[in-house]
Write a protein that holds these residues in place. Structure first.
Motif, PDB file in Angstrom:
ATOM      1  N   UNK A  99      -3.266   4.080  -7.081  1.00  0.00           N
ATOM      2  CA  UNK A  99      -3.306   5.113  -8.115  1.00  0.00           C
ATOM      3  C   UNK A  99      -2.385   4.772  -9.286  1.00  0.00           C
ATOM      4  N   UNK A 100      -2.540   5.563 -10.334  1.00  0.00           N
ATOM      5  CA  UNK A 100      -1.700   5.393 -11.519  1.00  0.00           C
ATOM      6  C   UNK A 100      -0.253   5.794 -11.262  1.00  0.00           C
ATOM      7  N   UNK A 101       0.008   6.468 -10.154  1.00  0.00           N
ATOM      8  CA  UNK A 101       1.384   6.871  -9.844  1.00  0.00           C
ATOM      9  C   UNK A 101       2.196   5.734  -9.211  1.00  0.00           C
ATOM     10  N   UNK A 102       1.594   4.503  -9.165  1.00  0.00           N
ATOM     11  CA  UNK A 102       2.241   3.285  -8.663  1.00  0.00           C
ATOM     12  C   UNK A 102       2.259   3.226  -7.140  1.00  0.00           C
ATOM     13  N   UNK A 103       1.604   4.161  -6.476  1.00  0.00           N
ATOM     14  CA  UNK A 103       1.625   4.245  -5.019  1.00  0.00           C
ATOM     15  C   UNK A 103       0.247   3.890  -4.455  1.00  0.00           C
ATOM     16  N   UNK A 104       0.256   3.268  -3.271  1.00  0.00           N
ATOM     17  CA  UNK A 104      -0.966   3.079  -2.500  1.00  0.00           C
ATOM     18  C   UNK A 104      -0.992   4.163  -1.423  1.00  0.00           C
ATOM     19  N   UNK A 111     -10.797  11.610  10.123  1.00  0.00           N
ATOM     20  CA  UNK A 111     -10.238  12.961   9.980  1.00  0.00           C
ATOM     21  C   UNK A 111      -9.794  13.283   8.569  1.00  0.00           C
ATOM     22  N   UNK A 112      -9.630  12.275   7.743  1.00  0.00           N
ATOM     23  CA  UNK A 112      -9.123  12.402   6.365  1.00  0.00           C
ATOM     24  C   UNK A 112      -7.666  12.864   6.319  1.00  0.00           C
ATOM     25  N   UNK A 113      -6.963  12.732   7.438  1.00  0.00           N
ATOM     26  CA  UNK A 113      -5.541  13.082   7.468  1.00  0.00           C
ATOM     27  C   UNK A 113      -4.736  12.028   6.717  1.00  0.00           C
ATOM     28  N   UNK A 114      -3.746  12.435   5.898  1.00  0.00           N
ATOM     29  CA  UNK A 114      -2.933  11.467   5.152  1.00  0.00           C
ATOM     30  C   UNK A 114      -2.173  10.539   6.086  1.00  0.00           C
ATOM     31  N   UNK A 115      -2.043   9.288   5.667  1.00  0.00           N
ATOM     32  CA  UNK A 115      -1.306   8.300   6.432  1.00  0.00           C
ATOM     33  C   UNK A 115      -0.108   7.795   5.650  1.00  0.00           C
ATOM     34  N   UNK A 116       0.199   6.508   5.787  1.00  0.00           N
ATOM     35  CA  UNK A 116       1.355   5.914   5.110  1.00  0.00           C
ATOM     36  C   UNK A 116       1.141   5.846   3.607  1.00  0.00           C
ATOM     37  N   UNK A 117       2.244   5.859   2.878  1.00  0.00           N
ATOM     38  CA  UNK A 117       2.253   5.542   1.453  1.00  0.00           C
ATOM     39  C   UNK A 117       3.006   4.224   1.282  1.00  0.00           C
ATOM     40  N   UNK A 118       2.499   3.387   0.406  1.00  0.00           N
ATOM     41  CA  UNK A 118       3.086   2.074   0.169  1.00  0.00           C
ATOM     42  C   UNK A 118       3.619   2.052  -1.264  1.00  0.00           C
ATOM     43  N   UNK A 151       1.368  -6.400   2.313  1.00  0.00           N
ATOM     44  CA  UNK A 151       1.974  -5.382   3.166  1.00  0.00           C
ATOM     45  C   UNK A 151       1.481  -5.503   4.596  1.00  0.00           C
ATOM     46  N   UNK A 152       2.342  -5.181   5.543  1.00  0.00           N
ATOM     47  CA  UNK A 152       1.917  -4.923   6.909  1.00  0.00           C
ATOM     48  C   UNK A 152       1.298  -3.532   6.903  1.00  0.00           C
ATOM     49  N   UNK A 153      -0.023  -3.464   7.098  1.00  0.00           N
ATOM     50  CA  UNK A 153      -0.721  -2.182   6.949  1.00  0.00           C
ATOM     51  C   UNK A 153      -0.253  -1.149   7.959  1.00  0.00           C
ATOM     52  N   UNK A 154       0.135  -1.588   9.148  1.00  0.00           N
ATOM     53  CA  UNK A 154       0.502  -0.646  10.207  1.00  0.00           C
ATOM     54  C   UNK A 154       1.871  -0.022  10.000  1.00  0.00           C
ATOM     55  N   UNK A 155       2.811  -0.769   9.420  1.00  0.00           N
ATOM     56  CA  UNK A 155       4.185  -0.281   9.274  1.00  0.00           C
ATOM     57  C   UNK A 155       4.564   0.070   7.850  1.00  0.00           C
ATOM     58  N   UNK A 156       3.814  -0.432   6.868  1.00  0.00           N
ATOM     59  CA  UNK A 156       4.164  -0.206   5.469  1.00  0.00           C
ATOM     60  C   UNK A 156       5.220  -1.169   4.953  1.00  0.00           C
ATOM     61  N   UNK A 157       5.626  -2.126   5.771  1.00  0.00           N
ATOM     62  CA  UNK A 157       6.660  -3.078   5.349  1.00  0.00           C
ATOM     63  C   UNK A 157       6.062  -4.109   4.399  1.00  0.00           C
ATOM     64  N   UNK A 158       6.790  -4.362   3.309  1.00  0.00           N
ATOM     65  CA  UNK A 158       6.323  -5.371   2.369  1.00  0.00           C
ATOM     66  C   UNK A 158       6.664  -6.760   2.903  1.00  0.00           C
ATOM     67  N   UNK A 159       5.643  -7.626   2.968  1.00  0.00           N
ATOM     68  CA  UNK A 159       5.832  -8.970   3.503  1.00  0.00           C
ATOM     69  C   UNK A 159       6.123  -9.994   2.410  1.00  0.00           C
TER      70      UNK A 159
END
Length: 395
Positions: A99-104, A111-118, A151-159
């Protein structure tokens, strides 16, 4: 009271003409339009139903799942951002959106439940890709900050953080996982990604768990010489496609220089064919024996993939086309646009010919109607001006 109506602000004659033309064109039903309420900035196939459903990134700040079969459905939305969503990708059970807010942002697919933000980009997130690396899902993002993050998709850690220190890389426009590379890795020990950006350079990157490198290849124009980037366009490269079906030896690109190009892996990505669309080309797709290009001029152009001949120009959208997707099975094409519509088109030659013929008939009828309206005014422009002057004198 504030207004967003463009008619309440200063507009040039060209802007007024464009707005009037688009308003007149908006009611057409070509491509069985599915009408949404905001601009559509990107799209991807739904891997659960790749022949009949897509995900779209909306300027209203959401991702929406759109089913294309009759009756269509647009009820499934993934919400969270309050800024426009500019890219979307799906991996396994997760939907990702930049998004334009700089976040993934991410959501559970079912379920459409929110998950991690990167969070890590310093400007708009413009492109996303997903891949497998050493047995885990990785998310690859490109931004207007001129960086590609892994990114590690599962943890949100930047690789990794990747940037071109030698050839200045501008805002990243597209990312494509190269599933057909010859990098020498075994299994999923490495990922090769191809990037496009606001500069004319196309770059290839090798990503491993312990690091990354920008691939250097032989220059097809200068035997024995190397080049760090694929430089075949004159300006921004908006879209990259490996065809057909993401495999094969051909890399296709769409550019703001008004062309789409086919580059051969066997020739170190030297150009084999150029398709001169004309206006900015935002999207390219390959399927059904066609190369299809679209962009700022709103029309879809169908080129014979073998001969390179332009066969059909199809109307329908009334604003810039931002994405083209060949649906699984290769019999239909889906297009999305800033005009807020999702449209589907046949890829069979006979069906396309019938569609174009019907559009041409409508154009002729409209021209005849306009001509009959004009017949009531028998004065030339000079005569009208003279009459107006005489009337002023009488006053």
């Amino acid at each position: 009271m504030q207004s967003s109506d463009p008619r309440h602000f200063f507009e040039t004659d060209a802007e007024q003409e464009t707005r009037s033309r688009r308003a007149a064109k908006a009611s057409n039903t070509y491509g069985s339009p599915i009408v949404l309420k905001s601009k559509l900035l990107a799209a991807c196939l739904d891997p659960r139903a790749p022949s009949s459903a897509i995900f779209v990134a909306e300027s209203a700040g959401c991702v929406r799942r759109v089913t294309l079969d009759d009756p269509p459905s647009t009820k499934e939305t993934y919400r969270g951002p309050i800024t426009p969503v500019s890219c979307v990708a799906v991996s396994g059970t997760t939907v990702f959106a930049g998004a334009w807010d700089k976040i993934i942002w991410s959501w559970d697919l079912a379920t459409r439940a929110p998950g991690l933000k990167y969070a890590g980009h310093a400007d708009f997130v413009k492109a996303l890709a997903v891949a497998r690396l050493r047995g885990r899902d990785v998310l690859i993002s490109g931004g207007a900050d001129k960086k590609i993050l892994v990114w590690d998709a599962a943890t949100g850690r930047r690789l990794h953080t990747m940037s071109d220190a030698v050839v200045n890389m501008m805002s990243v426009q597209d990312l494509l996982v190269d599933h057909h590379h010859d990098g020498g890795g075994e299994g999923d020990d490495e990922v090769v990604v191809i990037s496009a950006s606001s500069d004319p350079h196309i770059r290839r990157w090798r990503i491993r768990e312990d690091g990354w490198e920008q691939l250097v290849e032989e220059d097809p124009a200068v035997p024995g010489a190397e080049r760090r980037t694929i430089l075949e366009h004159e300006t921004t490269v908006y879209k990259l496609v490996l065809g057909p079906d993401g495999e094969g030896e051909e890399l296709w690109s769409a550019s703001g220089d008004g062309t789409a190009k086919c580059m051969s892996r066997l020739k170190n990505f030297g150009v084999e064919d150029t398709f001169a669309h004309g206006a900015h080309v935002r999207a390219v797709a390959v399927g059904g024996g066609w190369v299809i290009t679209a962009g700022r001029d709103e029309d879809l152009r169908f080129w014979d993939r073998t001969s390179g001949e332009l066969v059909f120009v199809v109307e329908g959208h009334y604003d810039e086309v931002t994405e083209l997707l060949v649906l699984e099975g290769g019999e239909r094409l889906c297009s999305v646009s800033i005009d807020g519509t999702v449209r589907t088109w046949p890829l069979q030659r006979a069906a396309l010919a019938e569609l174009v013929q019907s559009q041409q008939k409508v154009e002729v009828q409209e021209e005849e109607t306009e001509g009959s309206d004009d017949k009531g005014n028998l004065l030339t422009l000079d005569e009208e001006a003279e009459l107006a002057a005489l009337m002023e004198d009488d006053e």
